[in-house]
Design an enzyme around this catalytic site. Structure first.
Site, PDB file in Angstrom:
ATOM      1  N   SER A   1       0.813  -1.221   0.000  1.00 27.63           N
ATOM      2  CA  SER A   1       0.000   0.000   0.000  1.00 27.63           C
ATOM      3  C   SER A   1       0.843   1.266   0.000  1.00 27.63           C
ATOM      4  CB  SER A   1      -0.874  -0.017   1.259  1.00 27.63           C
ATOM      5  OG  SER A   1      -1.395   1.267   1.517  1.00 27.63           O
TER       6      SER A   1
ATOM      7  N   GLU B   1       0.198   3.606   1.790  1.00 21.74           N
ATOM      8  CA  GLU B   1       0.303   4.030   3.197  1.00 21.74           C
ATOM      9  C   GLU B   1       1.712   3.795   3.737  1.00 21.74           C
ATOM     10  OE1 GLU B   1      -2.770   6.108   4.366  1.00 21.74           O
ATOM     11  OE2 GLU B   1      -1.699   5.167   6.032  1.00 21.74           O
TER      12      GLU B   1
ATOM     13  N   TYR C   1      -1.387   0.410  10.686  1.00 19.99           N
ATOM     14  CA  TYR C   1      -1.674  -0.275   9.417  1.00 19.99           C
ATOM     15  C   TYR C   1      -0.481  -0.138   8.464  1.00 19.99           C
ATOM     16  CZ  TYR C   1      -3.601  -0.859   4.682  1.00 19.99           C
ATOM     17  OH  TYR C   1      -3.804  -1.229   3.369  1.00 19.99           O
TER      18      TYR C   1
HETATM   19  P1  NAP Z   1     -11.432  -4.704   1.946  1.00 23.60           P
HETATM   20  O1  NAP Z   1     -12.596  -4.391   1.065  1.00 23.60           O
HETATM   21  O2  NAP Z   1     -11.400  -4.157   3.326  1.00 23.60           O
HETATM   22  O3  NAP Z   1     -11.332  -6.308   2.035  1.00 23.60           O
HETATM   23  C1  NAP Z   1     -10.523  -6.941   2.984  1.00 23.60           C
HETATM   24  C2  NAP Z   1     -10.721  -8.430   2.896  1.00 23.60           C
HETATM   25  O4  NAP Z   1      -9.869  -9.064   3.877  1.00 23.60           O
HETATM   26  C3  NAP Z   1     -12.150  -8.907   3.194  1.00 23.60           C
HETATM   27  O5  NAP Z   1     -12.467  -9.960   2.321  1.00 23.60           O
HETATM   28  C4  NAP Z   1     -12.039  -9.445   4.625  1.00 23.60           C
HETATM   29  O6  NAP Z   1     -12.958 -10.455   4.915  1.00 23.60           O
HETATM   30  C5  NAP Z   1     -10.637 -10.043   4.574  1.00 23.60           C
HETATM   31  N1  NAP Z   1     -10.063 -10.280   5.892  1.00 23.60           N
HETATM   32  C6  NAP Z   1      -9.934  -9.391   6.916  1.00 23.60           C
HETATM   33  N2  NAP Z   1      -9.337  -9.970   7.978  1.00 23.60           N
HETATM   34  C7  NAP Z   1      -9.079 -11.258   7.611  1.00 23.60           C
HETATM   35  C8  NAP Z   1      -8.480 -12.356   8.272  1.00 23.60           C
HETATM   36  N3  NAP Z   1      -8.037 -12.285   9.541  1.00 23.60           N
HETATM   37  N4  NAP Z   1      -8.359 -13.533   7.600  1.00 23.60           N
HETATM   38  C9  NAP Z   1      -8.826 -13.633   6.347  1.00 23.60           C
HETATM   39  N5  NAP Z   1      -9.424 -12.637   5.672  1.00 23.60           N
HETATM   40  C10 NAP Z   1      -9.539 -11.455   6.304  1.00 23.60           C
HETATM   41  O7  NAP Z   1     -10.057  -4.284   1.240  1.00 23.60           O
HETATM   42  P2  NAP Z   1      -9.772  -3.891  -0.291  1.00 23.60           P
HETATM   43  O8  NAP Z   1     -10.002  -2.436  -0.454  1.00 23.60           O
HETATM   44  O9  NAP Z   1     -10.411  -4.871  -1.188  1.00 23.60           O
HETATM   45  O10 NAP Z   1      -8.184  -4.070  -0.321  1.00 23.60           O
HETATM   46  C11 NAP Z   1      -7.590  -5.321  -0.652  1.00 23.60           C
HETATM   47  C12 NAP Z   1      -6.168  -5.357  -0.125  1.00 23.60           C
HETATM   48  O11 NAP Z   1      -5.407  -4.303  -0.715  1.00 23.60           O
HETATM   49  C13 NAP Z   1      -6.014  -5.155   1.386  1.00 23.60           C
HETATM   50  O12 NAP Z   1      -4.919  -5.913   1.803  1.00 23.60           O
HETATM   51  C14 NAP Z   1      -5.702  -3.670   1.528  1.00 23.60           C
HETATM   52  O13 NAP Z   1      -4.994  -3.451   2.731  1.00 23.60           O
HETATM   53  C15 NAP Z   1      -4.850  -3.464   0.296  1.00 23.60           C
HETATM   54  N6  NAP Z   1      -4.853  -2.120  -0.287  1.00 23.60           N
HETATM   55  C16 NAP Z   1      -6.028  -1.514  -0.592  1.00 23.60           C
HETATM   56  C17 NAP Z   1      -6.016  -0.282  -1.204  1.00 23.60           C
HETATM   57  C18 NAP Z   1      -7.295   0.417  -1.588  1.00 23.60           C
HETATM   58  O14 NAP Z   1      -7.224   1.641  -1.844  1.00 23.60           O
HETATM   59  N7  NAP Z   1      -8.415  -0.288  -1.668  1.00 23.60           N
HETATM   60  C19 NAP Z   1      -4.787   0.343  -1.511  1.00 23.60           C
HETATM   61  C20 NAP Z   1      -3.611  -0.328  -1.198  1.00 23.60           C
HETATM   62  C21 NAP Z   1      -3.649  -1.569  -0.602  1.00 23.60           C
HETATM   63  P3  NAP Z   1     -14.431 -10.121   5.543  1.00 23.60           P
HETATM   64  O15 NAP Z   1     -15.279  -9.800   4.349  1.00 23.60           O
HETATM   65  O16 NAP Z   1     -14.763 -11.399   6.222  1.00 23.60           O
HETATM   66  O17 NAP Z   1     -14.261  -8.959   6.469  1.00 23.60           O
HETATM   67  O1  G4F Z   2     -10.540   6.709   2.530  1.00 24.78           O
HETATM   68  P1  G4F Z   2      -9.602   6.675   3.655  1.00 24.78           P
HETATM   69  O2  G4F Z   2     -10.098   6.107   4.944  1.00 24.78           O
HETATM   70  O3  G4F Z   2      -8.326   5.894   3.112  1.00 24.78           O
HETATM   71  P2  G4F Z   2      -6.781   5.799   3.554  1.00 24.78           P
HETATM   72  O4  G4F Z   2      -6.593   6.087   4.990  1.00 24.78           O
HETATM   73  O5  G4F Z   2      -5.999   6.595   2.575  1.00 24.78           O
HETATM   74  O6  G4F Z   2      -6.518   4.228   3.358  1.00 24.78           O
HETATM   75  C1  G4F Z   2      -6.970   3.543   2.198  1.00 24.78           C
HETATM   76  O7  G4F Z   2      -6.004   3.644   1.183  1.00 24.78           O
HETATM   77  C2  G4F Z   2      -4.749   3.006   1.494  1.00 24.78           C
HETATM   78  C3  G4F Z   2      -3.806   3.257   0.309  1.00 24.78           C
HETATM   79  O8  G4F Z   2      -3.085   4.431   0.564  1.00 24.78           O
HETATM   80  C4  G4F Z   2      -5.015   1.530   1.720  1.00 24.78           C
HETATM   81  F1  G4F Z   2      -3.850   0.888   1.946  1.00 24.78           F
HETATM   82  C5  G4F Z   2      -5.953   1.357   2.889  1.00 24.78           C
HETATM   83  O9  G4F Z   2      -6.248  -0.026   3.069  1.00 24.78           O
HETATM   84  C6  G4F Z   2      -7.260   2.088   2.584  1.00 24.78           C
HETATM   85  O10 G4F Z   2      -7.887   1.432   1.512  1.00 24.78           O
HETATM   86  O11 G4F Z   2      -9.052   8.150   3.983  1.00 24.78           O
HETATM   87  C7  G4F Z   2      -8.485   8.985   3.008  1.00 24.78           C
HETATM   88  C8  G4F Z   2      -8.245  10.376   3.578  1.00 24.78           C
HETATM   89  C9  G4F Z   2      -7.492  10.406   4.921  1.00 24.78           C
HETATM   90  O12 G4F Z   2      -6.474  11.359   4.870  1.00 24.78           O
HETATM   91  C10 G4F Z   2      -8.537  10.823   5.931  1.00 24.78           C
HETATM   92  O13 G4F Z   2      -8.014  11.564   7.042  1.00 24.78           O
HETATM   93  O14 G4F Z   2      -9.509  10.992   3.835  1.00 24.78           O
HETATM   94  C11 G4F Z   2      -9.423  11.696   5.071  1.00 24.78           C
HETATM   95  N1  G4F Z   2     -10.767  11.851   5.622  1.00 24.78           N
HETATM   96  C12 G4F Z   2     -11.365  13.040   5.904  1.00 24.78           C
HETATM   97  N2  G4F Z   2     -12.574  12.837   6.443  1.00 24.78           N
HETATM   98  C13 G4F Z   2     -11.603  10.858   5.983  1.00 24.78           C
HETATM   99  C14 G4F Z   2     -12.740  11.481   6.505  1.00 24.78           C
HETATM  100  N3  G4F Z   2     -11.491   9.514   5.909  1.00 24.78           N
HETATM  101  C15 G4F Z   2     -12.528   8.755   6.344  1.00 24.78           C
HETATM  102  N4  G4F Z   2     -12.416   7.405   6.251  1.00 24.78           N
HETATM  103  N5  G4F Z   2     -13.650   9.330   6.875  1.00 24.78           N
HETATM  104  C16 G4F Z   2     -13.818  10.706   6.981  1.00 24.78           C
HETATM  105  O15 G4F Z   2     -14.831  11.195   7.461  1.00 24.78           O
END
Ligand code: NAP
Ligand code: G4F
Length: 324
Positions: free
Chosen positions: A123, A125, A147
Protein backbone atom coordinates in the site's frame (compact mmCIF):
# COMPACT_ATOMS: atom_id res chain seq x y z
CA UNK A 1 -6.99 -24.56 -16.52
CA UNK A 2 -4.97 -22.34 -14.16
CA UNK A 3 -5.93 -22.35 -10.48
CA UNK A 4 -5.94 -19.21 -8.36
CA UNK A 5 -6.53 -18.65 -4.66
CA UNK A 6 -7.68 -15.20 -3.52
CA UNK A 7 -7.56 -14.27 0.16
CA UNK A 8 -9.95 -11.39 0.85
CA UNK A 9 -12.31 -12.48 -1.96
CA UNK A 10 -15.29 -10.92 -0.12
CA UNK A 11 -13.61 -7.48 -0.17
CA UNK A 12 -13.72 -4.76 -2.84
CA UNK A 13 -10.61 -5.88 -4.76
CA UNK A 14 -11.23 -9.60 -4.26
CA UNK A 15 -14.61 -9.35 -5.97
CA UNK A 16 -13.24 -7.53 -9.04
CA UNK A 17 -10.23 -9.85 -9.28
CA UNK A 18 -12.44 -12.95 -9.06
CA UNK A 19 -14.49 -11.62 -12.01
CA UNK A 20 -11.33 -11.00 -14.07
CA UNK A 21 -9.84 -14.44 -13.36
CA UNK A 22 -13.12 -16.20 -14.21
CA UNK A 23 -13.21 -14.29 -17.52
CA UNK A 24 -9.67 -15.49 -18.19
CA UNK A 25 -10.72 -19.11 -17.64
CA UNK A 26 -9.19 -19.72 -14.21
CA UNK A 27 -10.61 -22.04 -11.59
CA UNK A 28 -11.02 -19.49 -8.81
CA UNK A 29 -10.97 -20.31 -5.10
CA UNK A 30 -11.53 -17.76 -2.37
CA UNK A 31 -10.62 -17.92 1.29
CA UNK A 32 -13.43 -16.80 3.60
CA UNK A 33 -13.68 -16.35 7.36
CA UNK A 34 -16.35 -18.10 9.36
CA UNK A 35 -18.92 -15.56 10.45
CA UNK A 36 -22.33 -15.76 12.14
CA UNK A 37 -23.80 -13.92 9.15
CA UNK A 38 -22.73 -14.70 5.58
CA UNK A 39 -20.82 -11.91 3.93
CA UNK A 40 -20.76 -12.80 0.21
CA UNK A 41 -22.55 -9.63 -0.98
CA UNK A 42 -19.80 -8.46 -3.37
CA UNK A 43 -19.45 -11.89 -5.02
CA UNK A 44 -23.10 -12.95 -4.88
CA UNK A 45 -23.47 -12.56 -8.68
CA UNK A 46 -20.61 -15.03 -9.38
CA UNK A 47 -20.97 -17.20 -6.29
CA UNK A 48 -21.89 -20.36 -8.18
CA UNK A 49 -18.68 -20.18 -10.21
CA UNK A 50 -16.38 -19.88 -7.19
CA UNK A 51 -14.92 -22.44 -4.82
CA UNK A 52 -14.73 -21.29 -1.19
CA UNK A 53 -12.34 -22.54 1.49
CA UNK A 54 -12.61 -21.52 5.12
CA UNK A 55 -9.54 -19.92 6.62
CA UNK A 56 -8.07 -16.96 8.43
CA UNK A 57 -4.74 -15.16 8.05
CA UNK A 58 -4.18 -15.55 11.80
CA UNK A 59 -4.47 -19.35 11.61
CA UNK A 60 -1.49 -21.18 10.08
CA UNK A 61 -3.17 -24.59 9.81
CA UNK A 62 -6.09 -23.25 7.74
CA UNK A 63 -3.61 -21.64 5.32
CA UNK A 64 -1.59 -24.86 5.04
CA UNK A 65 -4.76 -26.83 4.33
CA UNK A 66 -5.98 -24.30 1.74
CA UNK A 67 -2.71 -24.50 -0.22
CA UNK A 68 -2.56 -28.32 0.02
CA UNK A 69 -6.18 -28.68 -1.09
CA UNK A 70 -6.12 -26.21 -3.99
CA UNK A 71 -2.45 -26.46 -5.11
CA UNK A 72 -2.84 -23.02 -6.76
CA UNK A 73 -0.74 -21.70 -9.64
CA UNK A 74 -1.30 -18.18 -8.31
CA UNK A 75 -2.13 -16.76 -4.87
CA UNK A 76 -3.37 -13.20 -4.45
CA UNK A 77 -3.08 -12.12 -0.82
CA UNK A 78 -5.69 -9.35 -0.60
CA UNK A 79 -6.95 -10.09 2.92
CA UNK A 80 -6.12 -7.53 5.59
CA UNK A 81 -7.48 -5.39 8.37
CA UNK A 82 -7.53 -2.59 5.80
CA UNK A 83 -9.16 0.43 7.53
CA UNK A 84 -6.48 2.83 8.80
CA UNK A 85 -8.39 4.33 11.81
CA UNK A 86 -9.17 0.84 13.14
CA UNK A 87 -5.43 0.15 13.20
CA UNK A 88 -5.05 2.62 16.10
CA UNK A 89 -7.87 0.94 18.05
CA UNK A 90 -6.65 -2.59 17.24
CA UNK A 91 -2.91 -2.27 16.57
CA UNK A 92 -1.99 -5.80 17.67
CA UNK A 93 -4.72 -7.42 15.58
CA UNK A 94 -3.69 -5.28 12.60
CA UNK A 95 -0.07 -6.37 12.97
CA UNK A 96 -1.15 -10.01 13.26
CA UNK A 97 -3.47 -10.04 10.22
CA UNK A 98 -1.99 -7.41 7.90
CA UNK A 99 1.67 -8.03 8.79
CA UNK A 100 2.31 -11.54 10.14
CA UNK A 101 -0.50 -12.98 8.01
CA UNK A 102 1.74 -12.45 4.99
CA UNK A 103 4.47 -14.61 6.52
CA UNK A 104 1.93 -17.31 7.34
CA UNK A 105 0.67 -17.59 3.77
CA UNK A 106 4.21 -17.44 2.36
CA UNK A 107 5.18 -20.26 4.75
CA UNK A 108 2.24 -22.34 3.53
CA UNK A 109 3.40 -21.77 -0.06
CA UNK A 110 7.06 -22.52 0.77
CA UNK A 111 6.14 -25.78 2.50
CA UNK A 112 3.44 -27.12 0.19
CA UNK A 113 3.75 -25.57 -3.30
CA UNK A 114 6.85 -23.46 -3.71
CA UNK A 115 6.34 -22.84 -7.45
CA UNK A 116 3.11 -20.91 -6.74
CA UNK A 117 3.23 -17.29 -7.91
CA UNK A 118 2.39 -14.89 -5.09
CA UNK A 119 0.93 -11.37 -5.11
CA UNK A 120 1.08 -9.21 -1.95
CA UNK A 121 -1.31 -6.26 -1.60
CA UNK A 122 1.10 -3.58 -0.44
CA UNK A 123 0.00 0.00 0.00
CA UNK A 124 0.92 3.62 -0.56
CA UNK A 125 0.30 4.03 3.20
CA UNK A 126 3.87 2.67 3.52
CA UNK A 127 5.11 6.04 2.16
CA UNK A 128 3.18 7.91 4.90
CA UNK A 129 5.17 11.04 5.63
CA UNK A 130 6.41 11.14 2.09
CA UNK A 131 10.16 11.33 1.51
CA UNK A 132 9.87 12.40 -2.15
CA UNK A 133 7.22 13.43 -4.67
CA UNK A 134 6.06 11.52 -6.64
CA UNK A 135 6.59 8.20 -4.86
CA UNK A 136 8.24 5.35 -6.81
CA UNK A 137 9.41 1.79 -6.07
CA UNK A 138 12.65 3.31 -4.77
CA UNK A 139 11.13 5.88 -2.36
CA UNK A 140 11.90 5.19 1.33
CA UNK A 141 8.99 4.20 3.55
CA UNK A 142 7.84 6.29 6.54
CA UNK A 143 4.51 4.78 7.66
CA UNK A 144 2.21 6.91 9.81
CA UNK A 145 -0.23 4.34 11.21
CA UNK A 146 -0.09 0.84 12.71
CA UNK A 147 -1.67 -0.28 9.42
CA UNK A 148 1.15 1.33 7.41
CA UNK A 149 3.77 -0.26 9.67
CA UNK A 150 2.16 -3.70 9.23
CA UNK A 151 2.14 -3.24 5.43
CA UNK A 152 5.85 -2.35 5.45
CA UNK A 153 6.50 -5.66 7.24
CA UNK A 154 4.33 -7.50 4.67
CA UNK A 155 6.21 -5.85 1.82
CA UNK A 156 9.67 -6.76 3.10
CA UNK A 157 8.79 -10.33 4.04
CA UNK A 158 7.53 -10.76 0.45
CA UNK A 159 10.85 -9.46 -0.90
CA UNK A 160 12.68 -11.66 1.60
CA UNK A 161 10.91 -14.90 0.56
CA UNK A 162 11.64 -14.04 -3.08
CA UNK A 163 15.33 -13.61 -2.31
CA UNK A 164 15.67 -16.41 0.30
CA UNK A 165 13.62 -19.17 -1.33
CA UNK A 166 13.35 -18.08 -4.94
CA UNK A 167 9.55 -17.85 -4.65
CA UNK A 168 7.88 -15.91 -7.48
CA UNK A 169 6.63 -13.21 -5.10
CA UNK A 170 5.53 -9.73 -6.20
CA UNK A 171 4.53 -6.74 -4.12
CA UNK A 172 2.09 -4.30 -5.71
CA UNK A 173 2.35 -0.91 -4.04
CA UNK A 174 -1.15 0.29 -4.83
CA UNK A 175 -2.38 3.80 -4.22
CA UNK A 176 -5.99 4.38 -3.11
CA UNK A 177 -8.49 2.73 -5.44
CA UNK A 178 -12.22 2.98 -5.16
CA UNK A 179 -15.46 1.79 -6.74
CA UNK A 180 -19.16 1.40 -5.99
CA UNK A 181 -18.08 -1.71 -4.02
CA UNK A 182 -15.86 0.29 -1.64
CA UNK A 183 -16.66 -0.16 2.06
CA UNK A 184 -18.93 2.56 3.48
CA UNK A 185 -16.33 3.79 6.02
CA UNK A 186 -13.69 4.84 3.44
CA UNK A 187 -13.82 8.50 2.53
CA UNK A 188 -14.88 8.28 -1.14
CA UNK A 189 -17.78 5.92 -0.49
CA UNK A 190 -18.79 7.72 2.71
CA UNK A 191 -19.05 10.91 0.67
CA UNK A 192 -20.86 9.45 -2.37
CA UNK A 193 -23.30 7.45 -0.24
CA UNK A 194 -24.10 10.42 2.03
CA UNK A 195 -24.45 12.82 -0.91
CA UNK A 196 -26.88 10.36 -2.53
CA UNK A 197 -28.87 10.21 0.73
CA UNK A 198 -28.94 14.03 0.98
CA UNK A 199 -30.14 14.26 -2.63
CA UNK A 200 -32.97 11.82 -1.89
CA UNK A 201 -33.93 13.60 1.36
CA UNK A 202 -32.64 10.75 3.55
CA UNK A 203 -29.84 12.73 5.27
CA UNK A 204 -29.24 16.36 6.20
CA UNK A 205 -25.48 16.72 6.57
CA UNK A 206 -22.08 15.20 5.79
CA UNK A 207 -19.73 14.99 8.82
CA UNK A 208 -16.08 14.97 7.76
CA UNK A 209 -12.54 14.83 9.16
CA UNK A 210 -9.44 16.32 7.50
CA UNK A 211 -10.54 18.08 4.30
CA UNK A 212 -6.97 19.08 3.34
CA UNK A 213 -5.55 15.54 2.99
CA UNK A 214 -4.62 14.61 -0.57
CA UNK A 215 -4.77 11.22 -2.23
CA UNK A 216 -4.01 9.68 -5.60
CA UNK A 217 -7.35 7.95 -6.26
CA UNK A 218 -7.99 5.45 -9.07
CA UNK A 219 -10.63 2.88 -10.07
CA UNK A 220 -10.36 -0.57 -8.43
CA UNK A 221 -11.28 -2.34 -11.69
CA UNK A 222 -8.12 -0.94 -13.32
CA UNK A 223 -5.91 -1.82 -10.35
CA UNK A 224 -6.77 -5.52 -10.08
CA UNK A 225 -5.72 -5.91 -13.73
CA UNK A 226 -2.25 -4.69 -12.70
CA UNK A 227 -2.13 -7.41 -10.00
CA UNK A 228 -2.78 -10.09 -12.62
CA UNK A 229 -0.22 -8.59 -15.04
CA UNK A 230 2.49 -8.74 -12.34
CA UNK A 231 2.09 -12.51 -12.03
CA UNK A 232 2.24 -13.02 -15.84
CA UNK A 233 5.80 -11.65 -16.17
CA UNK A 234 8.95 -13.76 -16.55
CA UNK A 235 10.47 -12.34 -13.36
CA UNK A 236 8.86 -11.35 -10.05
CA UNK A 237 9.18 -7.69 -9.13
CA UNK A 238 7.56 -4.82 -7.21
CA UNK A 239 5.46 -2.12 -8.87
CA UNK A 240 3.81 1.16 -7.90
CA UNK A 241 0.26 1.41 -9.27
CA UNK A 242 -1.21 4.93 -9.24
CA UNK A 243 -2.80 7.53 -11.49
CA UNK A 244 -0.11 10.21 -10.96
CA UNK A 245 -2.80 12.77 -10.06
CA UNK A 246 -3.64 13.99 -6.60
CA UNK A 247 -6.83 15.55 -5.25
CA UNK A 248 -7.85 16.84 -1.82
CA UNK A 249 -10.75 15.50 0.20
CA UNK A 250 -12.32 18.95 -0.29
CA UNK A 251 -12.19 18.46 -4.09
CA UNK A 252 -13.73 15.02 -3.73
CA UNK A 253 -16.61 16.47 -1.70
CA UNK A 254 -17.16 19.33 -4.18
CA UNK A 255 -17.27 16.96 -7.17
CA UNK A 256 -19.74 14.63 -5.45
CA UNK A 257 -22.13 17.49 -4.59
CA UNK A 258 -21.75 18.93 -8.11
CA UNK A 259 -22.90 15.57 -9.50
CA UNK A 260 -26.32 16.07 -7.85
CA UNK A 261 -26.56 19.82 -8.39
CA UNK A 262 -26.07 20.79 -4.71
CA UNK A 263 -23.55 23.07 -2.98
CA UNK A 264 -21.17 21.31 -0.56
CA UNK A 265 -20.99 24.40 1.69
CA UNK A 266 -24.64 23.92 2.67
CA UNK A 267 -24.15 20.40 4.03
CA UNK A 268 -20.56 19.73 5.21
CA UNK A 269 -19.79 19.80 8.94
CA UNK A 270 -16.28 19.10 10.22
CA UNK A 271 -16.17 16.70 13.14
CA UNK A 272 -12.96 16.10 15.16
CA UNK A 273 -14.11 12.50 15.68
CA UNK A 274 -12.86 11.75 12.14
CA UNK A 275 -9.37 13.24 12.61
CA UNK A 276 -6.47 10.78 12.97
CA UNK A 277 -3.61 10.71 15.55
CA UNK A 278 -1.17 11.03 12.61
CA UNK A 279 -2.03 11.87 9.03
CA UNK A 280 -0.69 11.05 5.58
CA UNK A 281 -0.93 14.50 4.01
CA UNK A 282 -0.04 13.97 0.37
CA UNK A 283 0.13 10.85 -1.77
CA UNK A 284 1.01 10.93 -5.45
CA UNK A 285 2.49 7.95 -7.22
CA UNK A 286 4.56 7.37 -10.33
CA UNK A 287 3.61 4.23 -12.29
CA UNK A 288 6.30 4.71 -14.94
CA UNK A 289 7.77 1.26 -14.26
CA UNK A 290 4.35 -0.45 -14.51
CA UNK A 291 3.65 1.45 -17.72
CA UNK A 292 6.96 0.39 -19.28
CA UNK A 293 7.16 -3.21 -18.07
CA UNK A 294 3.51 -4.24 -17.71
CA UNK A 295 1.95 -1.92 -20.28
CA UNK A 296 -0.46 -0.81 -17.53
CA UNK A 297 -2.27 2.53 -17.50
CA UNK A 298 -5.37 3.68 -15.59
CA UNK A 299 -8.53 4.20 -17.64
CA UNK A 300 -10.99 6.05 -15.36
CA UNK A 301 -10.53 9.72 -14.39
CA UNK A 302 -11.15 10.92 -10.83
CA UNK A 303 -14.25 12.89 -11.87
CA UNK A 304 -15.73 9.87 -13.72
CA UNK A 305 -14.98 7.62 -10.76
CA UNK A 306 -16.85 9.84 -8.30
CA UNK A 307 -19.73 10.29 -10.74
CA UNK A 308 -19.95 6.49 -11.18
CA UNK A 309 -20.08 6.02 -7.40
CA UNK A 310 -22.69 8.73 -6.78
CA UNK A 311 -24.94 7.35 -9.56
CA UNK A 312 -24.67 3.79 -8.24
CA UNK A 313 -25.46 4.93 -4.66
CA UNK A 314 -28.53 6.82 -5.86
CA UNK A 315 -29.68 3.82 -7.87
CA UNK A 316 -29.24 1.44 -4.90
CA UNK A 317 -31.02 3.79 -2.48
CA UNK A 318 -33.90 4.12 -4.95
CA UNK A 319 -34.25 0.33 -4.70
CA UNK A 320 -34.07 0.54 -0.88
CA UNK A 321 -30.68 -1.22 -0.99
CA UNK A 322 -27.30 -0.43 0.56
CA UNK A 323 -24.14 -2.18 -0.59
CA UNK A 324 -21.80 -2.43 2.42
P1 NAP B 1 -11.43 -4.70 1.95
O1 NAP B 1 -12.60 -4.39 1.06
O2 NAP B 1 -11.40 -4.16 3.33
O3 NAP B 1 -11.33 -6.31 2.03
C1 NAP B 1 -10.52 -6.94 2.98
C2 NAP B 1 -10.72 -8.43 2.90
O4 NAP B 1 -9.87 -9.06 3.88
C3 NAP B 1 -12.15 -8.91 3.19
O5 NAP B 1 -12.47 -9.96 2.32
C4 NAP B 1 -12.04 -9.45 4.62
O6 NAP B 1 -12.96 -10.46 4.91
C5 NAP B 1 -10.64 -10.04 4.57
N1 NAP B 1 -10.06 -10.28 5.89
C6 NAP B 1 -9.93 -9.39 6.92
N2 NAP B 1 -9.34 -9.97 7.98
C7 NAP B 1 -9.08 -11.26 7.61
C8 NAP B 1 -8.48 -12.36 8.27
N3 NAP B 1 -8.04 -12.28 9.54
N4 NAP B 1 -8.36 -13.53 7.60
C9 NAP B 1 -8.83 -13.63 6.35
N5 NAP B 1 -9.42 -12.64 5.67
C10 NAP B 1 -9.54 -11.46 6.30
O7 NAP B 1 -10.06 -4.28 1.24
P2 NAP B 1 -9.77 -3.89 -0.29
O8 NAP B 1 -10.00 -2.44 -0.45
O9 NAP B 1 -10.41 -4.87 -1.19
O10 NAP B 1 -8.18 -4.07 -0.32
C11 NAP B 1 -7.59 -5.32 -0.65
C12 NAP B 1 -6.17 -5.36 -0.12
O11 NAP B 1 -5.41 -4.30 -0.72
C13 NAP B 1 -6.01 -5.15 1.39
O12 NAP B 1 -4.92 -5.91 1.80
C14 NAP B 1 -5.70 -3.67 1.53
O13 NAP B 1 -4.99 -3.45 2.73
C15 NAP B 1 -4.85 -3.46 0.30
N6 NAP B 1 -4.85 -2.12 -0.29
C16 NAP B 1 -6.03 -1.51 -0.59
C17 NAP B 1 -6.02 -0.28 -1.20
C18 NAP B 1 -7.30 0.42 -1.59
O14 NAP B 1 -7.22 1.64 -1.84
N7 NAP B 1 -8.42 -0.29 -1.67
C19 NAP B 1 -4.79 0.34 -1.51
C20 NAP B 1 -3.61 -0.33 -1.20
C21 NAP B 1 -3.65 -1.57 -0.60
P3 NAP B 1 -14.43 -10.12 5.54
O15 NAP B 1 -15.28 -9.80 4.35
O16 NAP B 1 -14.76 -11.40 6.22
O17 NAP B 1 -14.26 -8.96 6.47
O1 G4F C 1 -10.54 6.71 2.53
P1 G4F C 1 -9.60 6.68 3.66
O2 G4F C 1 -10.10 6.11 4.94
O3 G4F C 1 -8.33 5.89 3.11
P2 G4F C 1 -6.78 5.80 3.55
O4 G4F C 1 -6.59 6.09 4.99
O5 G4F C 1 -6.00 6.59 2.58
O6 G4F C 1 -6.52 4.23 3.36
C1 G4F C 1 -6.97 3.54 2.20
O7 G4F C 1 -6.00 3.64 1.18
C2 G4F C 1 -4.75 3.01 1.49
C3 G4F C 1 -3.81 3.26 0.31
O8 G4F C 1 -3.08 4.43 0.56
C4 G4F C 1 -5.02 1.53 1.72
F1 G4F C 1 -3.85 0.89 1.95
C5 G4F C 1 -5.95 1.36 2.89
O9 G4F C 1 -6.25 -0.03 3.07
C6 G4F C 1 -7.26 2.09 2.58
O10 G4F C 1 -7.89 1.43 1.51
O11 G4F C 1 -9.05 8.15 3.98
C7 G4F C 1 -8.49 8.98 3.01
C8 G4F C 1 -8.24 10.38 3.58
C9 G4F C 1 -7.49 10.41 4.92
O12 G4F C 1 -6.47 11.36 4.87
C10 G4F C 1 -8.54 10.82 5.93
O13 G4F C 1 -8.01 11.56 7.04
O14 G4F C 1 -9.51 10.99 3.84
C11 G4F C 1 -9.42 11.70 5.07
N1 G4F C 1 -10.77 11.85 5.62
C12 G4F C 1 -11.37 13.04 5.90
N2 G4F C 1 -12.57 12.84 6.44
C13 G4F C 1 -11.60 10.86 5.98
C14 G4F C 1 -12.74 11.48 6.50
N3 G4F C 1 -11.49 9.51 5.91
C15 G4F C 1 -12.53 8.76 6.34
N4 G4F C 1 -12.42 7.41 6.25
N5 G4F C 1 -13.65 9.33 6.88
C16 G4F C 1 -13.82 10.71 6.98
O15 G4F C 1 -14.83 11.19 7.46
Amino acid sequence: MKKALITGITGQDGSYLAELLLEKGYKVSGMVRRSSVENYERVEHIREKLNFVQGDLTDQSSLDEAIKEIMPDEVYNLAAQSFVPTSWNQPVLTADVTGLGVTRILEAIRKHKSDTKFYQASSSEMFGKVQEIPQTEKTSFYPRSPYGVAKVYGHWITVNYRESYNIFACSGILFNHESPRRGLEFVTRKVTHTVAKIKLGLAKELRMGNMEAKRDWGFAGDYIYAMWLMLQQDQPDDYVIATGETHSVQQLVNIAFDCVGLNAKDYVVTDPKFLRPAEVDLLIGSSEKAKKKLGWTPSVSFEKLIEMMVKEDISLLNQNKVRH
